[in-house]
Design an enzyme around this catalytic site. Structure first.
Site: not given
Ligand code: RIB
Ligand code: CA
Length: 308
Positions: A10, A15, A39, A123, A164-165, A238-239
């Site tokens: 996303d 990403d 996102n 991701t 978040f994801n 993160h990803d």
């Molecule tokens: O919480 C972080 C995640 O949420 C990452 O994948 C970032 O790209 C968002 O999608």
């Molecule tokens: Ca992401």
């Protein structure tokens, strides 16, 4: 032998870097990039994925996925990734188009080709993956494992409880976590160990290629929003951690425990409840990422970016 993967994204700043690493590392065979709303809305995450592929010369098919969560209202992270979802760099207008096939149908078609061989690397929110499992449960036969960026056993980020994801589509996450497939959860507890500090950014800047310069620009914007929102002194990639784990599982220490996704609507909606003391009596269903070998992680990222 290369590991066959599908990267479900996303974009999203992190990403975008995950795409660059996944597309170029010699250990991976990136079969396709599927895009999901997360996102930002799908129109924007899809455009971002196509722009990154076009800019970096990533010759991998891109598929448009789900534009909203399975049940809940849509949530975006414009406070972190900006109005475009990839604020910061200016991309030349891309001529790249997505494939006609939907992301869900591509995931199904690709999984059915193999026998426990394909690794799914989501991701973003898990909407595409969950729908593929619902639409064609037989795809499990083709999946070796799911290595996802999402969740947390500690603090959340989009809410105090939820990452978040997972928060964007908790019901989809529940479907994936209860699928019975081998799952590695690369959550915030791990990814916050992958902060792109100035010395890392300088190493990337020293590469001196258009792709490396793009990453520096992405990290500059990402760093600004992470400072403003979370008072972080550097942005966590993160990803990229999920992709790195597929490339070299020795980079991340994990522990297999029961993980339950909270789907009741309340203060803990979307939380990944990680049962390290086995108090629930449930079977351990997820390898939870604990510790990152930061030095080897950044070497892998930077060495791969040098290949562009
Ligand atoms: O919480 C972080 C995640 O949420 C990452 O994948 C970032 O790209 C968002 O999608
Ligand atoms: Ca992401």
């Amino acid at each position: 032998m290369k590991t066959k993967i599908i990267l479900d994204v996303d974009p999203g700043h992190d990403d975008a870097v995950a795409m660059l690493v996944a597309a170029k590392h010699e250990k991976l065979d990136l079969r396709g990039i599927t895009v999901v709303a997360g996102n930002q809305v799908l129109e924007k995450t899809l455009r971002n994925a196509l722009n990154v592929c076009s800019f970096a010369g990533i010759d991998v098919p891109v598929y448009a996925g789900q534009d909203r969560p399975l049940f809940r209202d849509q949530v975006v992270a414009d406070d972190i990734h900006g109005e475009t979802g990839l604020d910061g760099p200016e991309f030349p207008e891309s001529t790249r188009q997505p494939e006609d096939k939907s992301a869900v149908d591509f995931i199904i078609e690709e999984c059915l080709k193999y026998d426990k061989e394909l690794v799914l690397v989501p991701t973003g929110p898990l909407t595409n993956i969950a729908l593929a499992l619902l639409k064609e449960p037989r795809i499990k036969q083709g999946i070796k494992e799911i290595v996802l960026m999402g969740g947390a056993y500690g603090l959340g980020n989009h809410t105090p409880s939820a990452e978040f994801n997972i928060f964007v589509d908790p019901e989809a996450a529940h479907i994936v976590f209860e699928s019975g497939l081998p799952i590695t959860m690369v959550g915030l507890d791990l990814t916050h160990q992958a902060k792109a500090y100035p010395e890392v950014v300088e190493r990337i800047a020293q590469i001196g290629s258009p792709v490396a310069d793009l990453v520096v620009e992405l990290l500059k914007f990402f760093g600004y929003t992470y400072k403003r929102v979370f008072n972080f002194d550097a942005p966590p990639l993160h990803d990229v951690c999920a992709v790195a784990h597929v490339i070299d599982p020795t980079l991340i220490k994990t522990q297999k425990v029961p993980v339950i996704v909270e789907t009741t609507r309340g203060a803990c909606y979307g939380r990944t409840v990680c049962d390290f003391y086995f108090r629930t009596g449930k079977p351990a269903n997820v390898d939870v990422a604990l510790e990152l070998d930061q030095e080897r992680f950044w070497d892998l990222v930077i060495d791969t970016l040098k290949k562009y």
